[in-house]
Design a protein around this motif. Structure first.
Motif, mmCIF file in Angstrom:
data_model
loop_
_atom_site.group_PDB
_atom_site.id
_atom_site.type_symbol
_atom_site.label_atom_id
_atom_site.label_comp_id
_atom_site.label_asym_id
_atom_site.label_seq_id
_atom_site.Cartn_x
_atom_site.Cartn_y
_atom_site.Cartn_z
ATOM 1 N N CYS A 93 0.816 -1.229 0.000
ATOM 2 C CA CYS A 93 0.000 0.000 0.000
ATOM 3 C C CYS A 93 0.843 1.269 0.000
ATOM 4 O O CYS A 93 0.318 2.366 0.187
ATOM 5 C CB CYS A 93 -0.907 0.001 1.232
ATOM 6 S SG CYS A 93 -2.001 -1.427 1.314
ATOM 7 N N THR A 94 2.145 1.140 -0.203
ATOM 8 C CA THR A 94 3.045 2.298 -0.122
ATOM 9 C C THR A 94 2.714 3.367 -1.153
ATOM 10 O O THR A 94 2.863 4.565 -0.883
ATOM 11 C CB THR A 94 4.503 1.831 -0.308
ATOM 12 O OG1 THR A 94 4.797 0.850 0.688
ATOM 13 C CG2 THR A 94 5.470 2.978 -0.177
ATOM 14 N N CYS A 95 2.201 2.993 -2.302
ATOM 15 C CA CYS A 95 1.919 3.977 -3.354
ATOM 16 C C CYS A 95 0.579 4.701 -3.153
ATOM 17 O O CYS A 95 0.314 5.693 -3.828
ATOM 18 C CB CYS A 95 1.964 3.324 -4.726
ATOM 19 S SG CYS A 95 0.694 2.074 -4.959
ATOM 20 N N LEU A 96 -0.249 4.256 -2.238
ATOM 21 C CA LEU A 96 -1.566 4.871 -2.053
ATOM 22 C C LEU A 96 -1.522 6.357 -1.698
ATOM 23 O O LEU A 96 -2.303 7.131 -2.247
ATOM 24 C CB LEU A 96 -2.372 4.097 -1.008
ATOM 25 C CG LEU A 96 -2.976 2.780 -1.485
ATOM 26 C CD1 LEU A 96 -3.725 2.103 -0.352
ATOM 27 C CD2 LEU A 96 -3.880 3.007 -2.666
ATOM 28 N N PRO A 97 -0.646 6.817 -0.798
ATOM 29 C CA PRO A 97 -0.650 8.255 -0.491
ATOM 30 C C PRO A 97 -0.355 9.138 -1.703
ATOM 31 O O PRO A 97 -0.808 10.273 -1.769
ATOM 32 C CB PRO A 97 0.450 8.415 0.564
ATOM 33 C CG PRO A 97 0.637 7.072 1.140
ATOM 34 C CD PRO A 97 0.275 6.099 0.075
ATOM 35 N N TYR A 98 0.375 8.598 -2.674
ATOM 36 C CA TYR A 98 0.681 9.379 -3.872
ATOM 37 C C TYR A 98 -0.507 9.440 -4.835
ATOM 38 O O TYR A 98 -0.594 10.354 -5.651
ATOM 39 C CB TYR A 98 1.908 8.811 -4.590
ATOM 40 C CG TYR A 98 3.146 8.852 -3.731
ATOM 41 C CD1 TYR A 98 3.838 10.032 -3.556
ATOM 42 C CD2 TYR A 98 3.602 7.720 -3.079
ATOM 43 C CE1 TYR A 98 4.969 10.085 -2.766
ATOM 44 C CE2 TYR A 98 4.728 7.755 -2.279
ATOM 45 C CZ TYR A 98 5.406 8.941 -2.120
ATOM 46 O OH TYR A 98 6.511 8.994 -1.320
ATOM 47 N N CYS A 99 -1.422 8.490 -4.719
ATOM 48 C CA CYS A 99 -2.589 8.436 -5.601
ATOM 49 C C CYS A 99 -3.809 9.140 -5.021
ATOM 50 O O CYS A 99 -4.709 9.528 -5.764
ATOM 51 C CB CYS A 99 -2.951 6.983 -5.894
ATOM 52 S SG CYS A 99 -1.646 6.062 -6.713
ATOM 53 N N ILE A 100 -3.835 9.298 -3.722
ATOM 54 C CA ILE A 100 -4.982 9.923 -3.059
ATOM 55 C C ILE A 100 -4.782 11.438 -3.086
ATOM 56 O O ILE A 100 -3.757 11.947 -2.600
ATOM 57 C CB ILE A 100 -5.127 9.410 -1.612
ATOM 58 C CG1 ILE A 100 -5.393 7.911 -1.626
ATOM 59 C CG2 ILE A 100 -6.242 10.148 -0.891
ATOM 60 C CD1 ILE A 100 -5.360 7.276 -0.251
ATOM 61 N N GLY A 101 -5.737 12.144 -3.645
ATOM 62 C CA GLY A 101 -5.600 13.601 -3.795
ATOM 63 C C GLY A 101 -5.500 14.347 -2.480
ATOM 64 O O GLY A 101 -4.832 15.372 -2.385
ATOM 65 N N SER A 102 -6.162 13.836 -1.430
ATOM 66 C CA SER A 102 -6.144 14.558 -0.159
ATOM 67 C C SER A 102 -4.808 14.428 0.569
ATOM 68 O O SER A 102 -4.576 15.113 1.554
ATOM 69 C CB SER A 102 -7.273 14.054 0.743
ATOM 70 O OG SER A 102 -7.075 12.688 1.039
#
Length: 122
Positions: A93-102
């Motif tokens: 899940c490491t890439c999730l913060p880069y994909c989430i706009g907020s």
């Protein structure tokens, strides 16, 4: 005793930057301190209130009423969230913060003149 008839009288220069005139013979010498260097005036004005979505405002550069162009950019906080996910065994899940706009900063630009208008920090 020696006589100094052929030589001019000893002259002591005035102290630099005195505030009062000094009289030497018949000539008045006025020395003043140099003017302090002028510092440029810095005027800080608050930027427009921007959020994470495009905003309608008047561009301070081209004076047009615009809808801002928003570009997302990761912040230090985004990188820290990704590092924490990686450390605590959630590495898929490491890439999730880069994909989430907020989780990203929203940088606002004028679509007419491409001037930077402000940023909404996560």
């Amino acid at each position: 005793m020696q006589s100094h008839q052929g030589q001019p009288p000893a002259y002591a220069p005035p102290p630099p930057y005195s505030d009062r005139p000094m009289v030497h013979g018949t000539t008045t010498v006025i020395t003043t301190a140099p003017a302090p260097a002028m510092m440029p005036a810095v005027i800080i004005t608050p930027g427009p209130a921007v959020g994470s979505q495009p905003t309608i405002l008047n561009c301070p550069s081209c004076q047009a009423q615009i809808v801002t162009r928003v570009e997302s950019s990761p912040s230090v906080r985004t990188h820290l969230i990704a590092a924490c996910l990686c450390l605590f065994i959630f590495w898929p899940c490491t890439c999730l913060p880069y994909c989430i706009g907020s989780c990203n900063n929203a940088d606002h630009y004028c679509p007419n003149c491409n001037v930077y208008l402000g940023s909404y920090k996560f």
